[in-house]
Design a protein around this motif. Sequence first.
Motif, PDB file in Angstrom:
ATOM      1  N   TYR A  50       0.764  -1.250  -0.036  1.00  0.00           N
ATOM      2  CA  TYR A  50       0.156  -0.164   0.031  1.00  0.00           C
ATOM      3  C   TYR A  50       0.815   1.292   0.020  1.00  0.00           C
ATOM      4  O   TYR A  50       1.797   1.473   0.837  1.00  0.00           O
ATOM      5  CB  TYR A  50      -0.906  -0.104   1.353  1.00  0.00           C
ATOM      6  CG  TYR A  50      -1.466   1.360   1.511  1.00  0.00           C
ATOM      7  CD1 TYR A  50      -0.999   2.079   2.456  1.00  0.00           C
ATOM      8  CD2 TYR A  50      -2.530   1.806   0.664  1.00  0.00           C
ATOM      9  CE1 TYR A  50      -1.543   3.460   2.527  1.00  0.00           C
ATOM     10  CE2 TYR A  50      -3.052   3.145   0.770  1.00  0.00           C
ATOM     11  CZ  TYR A  50      -2.600   3.655   2.037  1.00  0.00           C
ATOM     12  OH  TYR A  50      -3.229   5.334   1.921  1.00  0.00           O
ATOM     13  N   THR A  51       0.652   2.184  -1.036  1.00  0.00           N
ATOM     14  CA  THR A  51       1.364   3.492  -0.935  1.00  0.00           C
ATOM     15  C   THR A  51       0.591   4.518  -1.068  1.00  0.00           C
ATOM     16  O   THR A  51       1.018   5.537  -2.016  1.00  0.00           O
ATOM     17  CB  THR A  51       2.537   3.321  -2.320  1.00  0.00           C
ATOM     18  OG1 THR A  51       1.975   2.815  -3.281  1.00  0.00           O
ATOM     19  CG2 THR A  51       3.547   2.068  -1.912  1.00  0.00           C
ATOM     20  N   SER A  52      -0.655   4.618  -0.536  1.00  0.00           N
ATOM     21  CA  SER A  52      -1.345   5.834  -0.401  1.00  0.00           C
ATOM     22  C   SER A  52      -2.172   5.953  -1.776  1.00  0.00           C
ATOM     23  O   SER A  52      -2.995   7.080  -1.950  1.00  0.00           O
ATOM     24  CB  SER A  52      -0.625   7.143  -0.066  1.00  0.00           C
ATOM     25  OG  SER A  52       0.096   6.776   1.044  1.00  0.00           O
ATOM     26  N   ALA A  53      -2.042   5.364  -2.723  1.00  0.00           N
ATOM     27  CA  ALA A  53      -2.759   5.591  -4.036  1.00  0.00           C
ATOM     28  C   ALA A  53      -4.080   5.056  -3.797  1.00  0.00           C
ATOM     29  O   ALA A  53      -5.094   5.912  -4.349  1.00  0.00           O
ATOM     30  CB  ALA A  53      -2.162   4.917  -5.170  1.00  0.00           C
ATOM     31  N   ALA A  54      -4.455   3.780  -3.522  1.00  0.00           N
ATOM     32  CA  ALA A  54      -5.921   3.313  -3.198  1.00  0.00           C
ATOM     33  C   ALA A  54      -5.933   2.514  -2.119  1.00  0.00           C
ATOM     34  O   ALA A  54      -5.037   1.818  -1.682  1.00  0.00           O
ATOM     35  CB  ALA A  54      -6.208   2.305  -4.609  1.00  0.00           C
ATOM     36  N   THR A  55      -7.116   2.343  -1.264  1.00  0.00           N
ATOM     37  CA  THR A  55      -7.207   1.806  -0.243  1.00  0.00           C
ATOM     38  C   THR A  55      -7.128   0.263  -0.402  1.00  0.00           C
ATOM     39  O   THR A  55      -6.861  -0.427   0.717  1.00  0.00           O
ATOM     40  CB  THR A  55      -8.408   2.195   0.542  1.00  0.00           C
ATOM     41  OG1 THR A  55      -9.403   2.219  -0.134  1.00  0.00           O
ATOM     42  CG2 THR A  55      -8.180   3.812   0.979  1.00  0.00           C
ATOM     43  N   LEU A  56      -7.754  -0.197  -1.485  1.00  0.00           N
ATOM     44  CA  LEU A  56      -7.772  -1.697  -1.961  1.00  0.00           C
ATOM     45  C   LEU A  56      -6.381  -1.999  -2.697  1.00  0.00           C
ATOM     46  O   LEU A  56      -6.509  -1.396  -3.746  1.00  0.00           O
ATOM     47  CB  LEU A  56      -9.115  -2.158  -2.331  1.00  0.00           C
ATOM     48  CG  LEU A  56      -9.364  -3.495  -2.808  1.00  0.00           C
ATOM     49  CD1 LEU A  56      -9.242  -4.385  -1.482  1.00  0.00           C
ATOM     50  CD2 LEU A  56     -10.705  -3.726  -3.414  1.00  0.00           C
ATOM     51  N   VAL A  57      -5.859  -2.810  -2.061  1.00  0.00           N
ATOM     52  CA  VAL A  57      -4.479  -3.167  -3.177  1.00  0.00           C
ATOM     53  C   VAL A  57      -4.717  -4.394  -3.437  1.00  0.00           C
ATOM     54  O   VAL A  57      -4.933  -5.477  -2.634  1.00  0.00           O
ATOM     55  CB  VAL A  57      -3.296  -3.025  -2.186  1.00  0.00           C
ATOM     56  CG1 VAL A  57      -1.992  -3.158  -2.898  1.00  0.00           C
ATOM     57  CG2 VAL A  57      -3.161  -1.516  -1.307  1.00  0.00           C
ATOM     58  N   LYS A  58      -4.329  -4.618  -4.781  1.00  0.00           N
ATOM     59  CA  LYS A  58      -4.087  -6.221  -5.190  1.00  0.00           C
ATOM     60  C   LYS A  58      -2.663  -6.446  -5.283  1.00  0.00           C
ATOM     61  O   LYS A  58      -1.874  -5.682  -5.749  1.00  0.00           O
ATOM     62  CB  LYS A  58      -4.608  -6.173  -6.532  1.00  0.00           C
ATOM     63  CG  LYS A  58      -6.282  -5.823  -6.747  1.00  0.00           C
ATOM     64  CD  LYS A  58      -6.759  -5.930  -8.076  1.00  0.00           C
ATOM     65  CE  LYS A  58      -8.295  -5.602  -8.079  1.00  0.00           C
ATOM     66  NZ  LYS A  58      -9.245  -6.759  -7.043  1.00  0.00           N
ATOM     67  N   GLY A  59      -2.485  -7.867  -4.847  1.00  0.00           N
ATOM     68  CA  GLY A  59      -0.976  -8.221  -4.847  1.00  0.00           C
ATOM     69  C   GLY A  59      -0.839  -9.440  -5.832  1.00  0.00           C
ATOM     70  O   GLY A  59      -1.912  -9.902  -6.884  1.00  0.00           O
TER      71      GLY A  59
END
Lengths: 115, 113
Positions: A50-59
């Motif tokens: 997570y880098t502040s761009a979107a609260t839901l992060v896909k990995g």
Amino acid sequence: AQSVTQLDSHVSVSEGTPVLLRCNYSSSYSPSLFWYVQHPNKGLQLLLKYTSAATLVKGINGFEAEFKKSETSFHLTKPSAHMSDAAEYFCVVPFPSGSARQLTFGSGTQLTVLP
Amino acid sequence: EAGVAQSPRYKIIEKRQSVAFWCNPISGHATLYWYQQILGQGPKLLIQFQNNGVVDDSQLPKDRFSAERLKGVDSTLKIQPAKLEDSAVYLCASSGRGWSEAFFGQGTRLTVV
């Protein structure tokens, strides 16, 4: 002191069922959050960040994590577990330490996937 | 991009002997970390370098452990003399600028007998 808490030391799920691995961290300014995976006798691999761009992060491998600032949580999920997901998972938060960033690890969650 | 390289992968020594581990970080990464991971536990930070300066070595047992980072690139971690409780995997990691993630090497598994 800054801290990262992984609420479950062991999680066991059946193959094909959802996975939830929980992570909470002490409130402090940190624009990044990470989940790493460690398979037996292997190094640590970045699963998602997570880098502040979107609260839901896909990995990778179908994993996702949702950053919830109000709850200081960053829980890891996957809709359907696969046998190959069996591993140790670490929630990692870089906290400011002087002019540098100190990576703080949670204690880890061992995921077991049952056939 | 080449990853973080560590050597050796495995090492078995007798207690009171000395041992050294080597790490080559990703090119251009200013921050280098050494972690100790005892079986069944999460990684514990031993020392953190920013370029060739030490940022944090508060958990490094300085009576027996030492580390250096040559010219802000490669790093070596030494244990002298080793104790049985030093048996662990020693992980090296590096990261770039800002709040970017760390990349880990495969680790060195040390067994002290």
